[in-house]
Design a protein around this motif. Structure first.
Motif, PDB file in Angstrom:
ATOM      1  N   ALA A  45       6.158   4.539  16.783  1.00 24.16           N
ATOM      2  CA  ALA A  45       5.057   3.991  15.982  1.00 24.16           C
ATOM      3  C   ALA A  45       3.767   4.762  16.242  1.00 24.16           C
ATOM      4  N   PHE A  46       3.545   5.121  17.490  1.00 22.20           N
ATOM      5  CA  PHE A  46       2.374   5.920  17.883  1.00 22.20           C
ATOM      6  C   PHE A  46       2.396   7.272  17.175  1.00 22.20           C
ATOM      7  N   THR A  47       3.569   7.891  17.123  1.00 27.78           N
ATOM      8  CA  THR A  47       3.713   9.199  16.470  1.00 27.78           C
ATOM      9  C   THR A  47       3.462   9.099  14.976  1.00 27.78           C
ATOM     10  N   GLN A  48       3.994   8.062  14.333  1.00 31.66           N
ATOM     11  CA  GLN A  48       3.779   7.921  12.890  1.00 31.66           C
ATOM     12  C   GLN A  48       2.297   7.695  12.594  1.00 31.66           C
ATOM     13  N   TYR A  49       1.644   6.903  13.433  1.00 30.09           N
ATOM     14  CA  TYR A  49       0.210   6.669  13.236  1.00 30.09           C
ATOM     15  C   TYR A  49      -0.575   7.970  13.400  1.00 30.09           C
ATOM     16  N   LEU A  50      -0.154   8.796  14.343  1.00 31.32           N
ATOM     17  CA  LEU A  50      -0.811  10.086  14.574  1.00 31.32           C
ATOM     18  C   LEU A  50      -0.641  11.009  13.371  1.00 31.32           C
ATOM     19  N   PHE A  51       0.551  11.065  12.818  1.00 32.28           N
ATOM     20  CA  PHE A  51       0.851  11.966  11.701  1.00 32.28           C
ATOM     21  C   PHE A  51       0.288  11.467  10.367  1.00 32.28           C
ATOM     22  N   THR A  53      -1.596  10.541   7.159  1.00 36.96           N
ATOM     23  CA  THR A  53      -2.799  11.109   6.532  1.00 36.96           C
ATOM     24  C   THR A  53      -3.381  10.180   5.473  1.00 36.96           C
ATOM     25  N   GLY A  54      -2.796   8.988   5.367  1.00 41.22           N
ATOM     26  CA  GLY A  54      -3.271   8.035   4.365  1.00 41.22           C
ATOM     27  C   GLY A  54      -4.357   7.133   4.910  1.00 41.22           C
ATOM     28  N   ASP A  55      -4.517   6.002   4.273  1.00 41.90           N
ATOM     29  CA  ASP A  55      -5.533   5.025   4.659  1.00 41.90           C
ATOM     30  C   ASP A  55      -4.985   4.184   5.805  1.00 41.90           C
ATOM     31  N   LYS A  56      -5.336   4.545   7.021  1.00 43.63           N
ATOM     32  CA  LYS A  56      -4.811   3.834   8.183  1.00 43.63           C
ATOM     33  C   LYS A  56      -5.950   3.202   8.976  1.00 43.63           C
ATOM     34  N   HIS A  57      -5.735   1.953   9.327  1.00 46.86           N
ATOM     35  CA  HIS A  57      -6.695   1.249  10.162  1.00 46.86           C
ATOM     36  C   HIS A  57      -5.973   0.770  11.421  1.00 46.86           C
ATOM     37  N   GLU A  58      -5.234  -0.318  11.281  1.00 49.40           N
ATOM     38  CA  GLU A  58      -4.494  -0.838  12.426  1.00 49.40           C
ATOM     39  C   GLU A  58      -3.036  -0.400  12.423  1.00 49.40           C
ATOM     40  N   ASP A  59      -2.644   0.368  11.406  1.00 49.66           N
ATOM     41  CA  ASP A  59      -1.264   0.847  11.341  1.00 49.66           C
ATOM     42  C   ASP A  59      -1.176   2.004  10.353  1.00 49.66           C
ATOM     43  N   ALA A  60      -0.074   2.731  10.408  1.00 53.13           N
ATOM     44  CA  ALA A  60       0.136   3.830   9.461  1.00 53.13           C
ATOM     45  C   ALA A  60       0.247   3.274   8.048  1.00 53.13           C
ATOM     46  N   CYS A  61      -0.097   4.117   7.058  1.00 53.74           N
ATOM     47  CA  CYS A  61      -0.149   3.629   5.676  1.00 53.74           C
ATOM     48  C   CYS A  61       1.242   3.384   5.093  1.00 53.74           C
ATOM     49  N   GLY A  62       2.213   4.220   5.476  1.00 51.81           N
ATOM     50  CA  GLY A  62       3.576   4.036   4.991  1.00 51.81           C
ATOM     51  C   GLY A  62       3.872   4.676   3.652  1.00 51.81           C
ATOM     52  N   VAL A  63       2.855   5.244   2.989  1.00 55.64           N
ATOM     53  CA  VAL A  63       3.080   5.797   1.651  1.00 55.64           C
ATOM     54  C   VAL A  63       2.781   7.292   1.562  1.00 55.64           C
ATOM     55  N   CYS A  64       2.054   7.846   2.525  1.00 58.65           N
ATOM     56  CA  CYS A  64       1.762   9.280   2.475  1.00 58.65           C
ATOM     57  C   CYS A  64       3.038  10.081   2.783  1.00 58.65           C
ATOM     58  N   PRO A  65       3.090  11.365   2.415  1.00 55.75           N
ATOM     59  CA  PRO A  65       4.297  12.169   2.669  1.00 55.75           C
ATOM     60  C   PRO A  65       4.708  12.203   4.134  1.00 55.75           C
ATOM     61  N   GLU A  66       3.707  12.230   5.033  1.00 54.18           N
ATOM     62  CA  GLU A  66       4.020  12.280   6.461  1.00 54.18           C
ATOM     63  C   GLU A  66       4.715  11.002   6.916  1.00 54.18           C
ATOM     64  N   CYS A  67       4.231   9.857   6.438  1.00 59.50           N
ATOM     65  CA  CYS A  67       4.858   8.582   6.807  1.00 59.50           C
ATOM     66  C   CYS A  67       6.291   8.508   6.288  1.00 59.50           C
ATOM     67  N   LYS A  68       6.494   8.975   5.067  1.00 57.06           N
ATOM     68  CA  LYS A  68       7.838   8.910   4.496  1.00 57.06           C
ATOM     69  C   LYS A  68       8.814   9.786   5.279  1.00 57.06           C
ATOM     70  N   LYS A  69       8.338  10.922   5.759  1.00 51.70           N
ATOM     71  CA  LYS A  69       9.202  11.780   6.579  1.00 51.70           C
ATOM     72  C   LYS A  69       9.477  11.140   7.946  1.00 51.70           C
ATOM     73  N   MET A  70       8.442  10.502   8.503  1.00 53.21           N
ATOM     74  CA  MET A  70       8.630   9.840   9.787  1.00 53.21           C
ATOM     75  C   MET A  70       9.620   8.679   9.668  1.00 53.21           C
TER      76      MET A  70
END
Length: 375
Positions: A45-51, A53-70
């Motif tokens: 989860a830490f790695t996905q939050y780091l990668f 590039t979307g709108d992230k505050h308390e968690d990864a956005c889940g929709v940017c290309p980086e999140c989808k790859k993670m």
């Protein structure tokens, strides 16, 4: 993996998020915790939050290309190292040889232990999973590459305590002179087994056992258990989500271990060497991982039976199957023998790890149990 998918550990999640938001990220972090507490889940989860590039505050956005790859564990800047086994097909194994099996297992659930990983690899019963010396060259090769998409390269090393000495020494050199924008996340169950020079160069994050409340809530949400049943399972799971899941699906191995524990205690009480020899022969024919699993189960049963004598049920962590035998057996585990019994089982476990002769180790253990269980 999202932070919201990690069970419990809200304070640790906030600490990790704050470190990224403030830009104060240690280049080498050690997540140290028992199996089933969620160390690997937190690292992912830490790695996905780091990668992200979307709108992230308390968690990864889940929709940017980086999140989808993670979410498929195929981000090009994420690298894994984990224990592997030798086989007739692979003589000098490295992690990449088993990357498909690794991804499949983690996508099912990041709450895993070595036993589940060995099964996923299709390892032989006697196979010993290690991070071999050859892995060091693979680590160097990957870290020499430029980042593909992210500002950072992340290397997650699961169970670094399984590293061969030569590989540990080469990893130490990298930690002493880290590559720019490279983040090491070490996930350890037995941090005390890692060489001190590596420990001293990591920022340690202790991952405590999960609370009974957190496990019970997840059992209600994910498994649709009624609250009373969820709390009972959570109590016996003693801080491990993995153990809670195994209790819901009592495996053949856990049933077998309890049956053999009962048999061992009865044979040692009766002091009949011929049946003991037959018992030892059966256990010695098993793979080392199953022998280790049995010994771990035995030490847990000794602890629970000893504690049960105090009459405080809320600190006793046994299933109904285990309690059945404990009713009559627990008085025989007491202040006078609990320490020597524990020491003998721990010694046997240590000897099995060191590839000792299983038959000799288990025979000696049975003799020592005879001496302590019925003086």
């Amino acid at each position: 993996m999202f932070f919201k998918d990690v069970i419990g550990h809200e304070e640790i999640k906030q600490r990790l998020i704050s470190s990224l938001q403030s830009g104060r990220i240690s280049h080498a972090q050690l997540f140290a915790g028992e199996t089933g507490a969620g160390s690997l889940a937190l690292a992912l989860a830490f790695t996905q939050y780091l990668f992200c590039t979307g709108d992230k505050h308390e968690d990864a956005c889940g929709v940017c290309p980086e999140c989808k790859k993670m979410q498929k564990l195929i981000h090009p800047d994420l690298h894994f190292v984990y224990p592997v086994v030798k086989s007739t097909r692979i003589k000098t194994p490295i992690s990449d040889e088993y990357i498909n099996e690794w991804r499949k297992l983690l996508l099912e659930s990041p709450y895993i232990d070595l036993e589940k990983w060995l099964s996923a690899m299709g390892a032989d019963e006697n196979a010993q999973a290690m991070i071999y010396t050859e892995e060091s060259g693979n680590i160097l090769r990957k870290l020499n590459l430029k980042s593909f998409e992210s500002e950072y390269k992340v290397m997650i090393i699961w169970l670094p305590e399984k590293m061969k000495a030569e590989c540990s020494n080469k990893l130490l050199k990298i930690l002493e002179e880290p590559y720019p924008n490279t983040l090491f996340l070490l996930i350890a169950e037995h941090a005390e087994e890692i060489i001190n020079t590596i420990l001293s160069r990591t920022q340690r994050i202790n991952i405590p056992p999960l609370t009974q409340k957190d496990i019970a809530e997840q059992l209600v949400l994910q498994k649709r258990l009624v609250r009373e049943s969820a709390e009972e399972v959570a109590h016996v799971a003693s801080g491990s989500w993995l153990k809670a899941l195994r209790m819901l699906n009592e495996t053949d191995e856990t049933i077998y271990n309890q049956e053999k524990f009962v048999q061992m205690m009865r044979l040692c009480w009766e002091r009949k060497m011929l049946p003991v020899n037959e018992f030892v022969n059966e256990l010695a024919s098993l793979g080392r991982e199953k022998q280790k699993s049995f010994l771990i189960h035995c030490t847990r049963m000794l602890r629970e039976n000893f504690v049960r004598n105090f009459g405080i049920e809320k600190i006793v962590y046994m299933t109904e199957r285990e309690k059945t035998f404990s009713t009559k057996f627990s008085p025989y585990v007491h202040e006078g023998n609990i320490i020597p019994l524990f020491e003998e089982f721990e010694k046997a476990y240590s000897d099995i790890i060191r590839n000792g002769n299983g038959k000799i180790i288990l025979t000696d253990l049975c003799i020592k149990v005879m001496q302590n269980i019925r003086p």
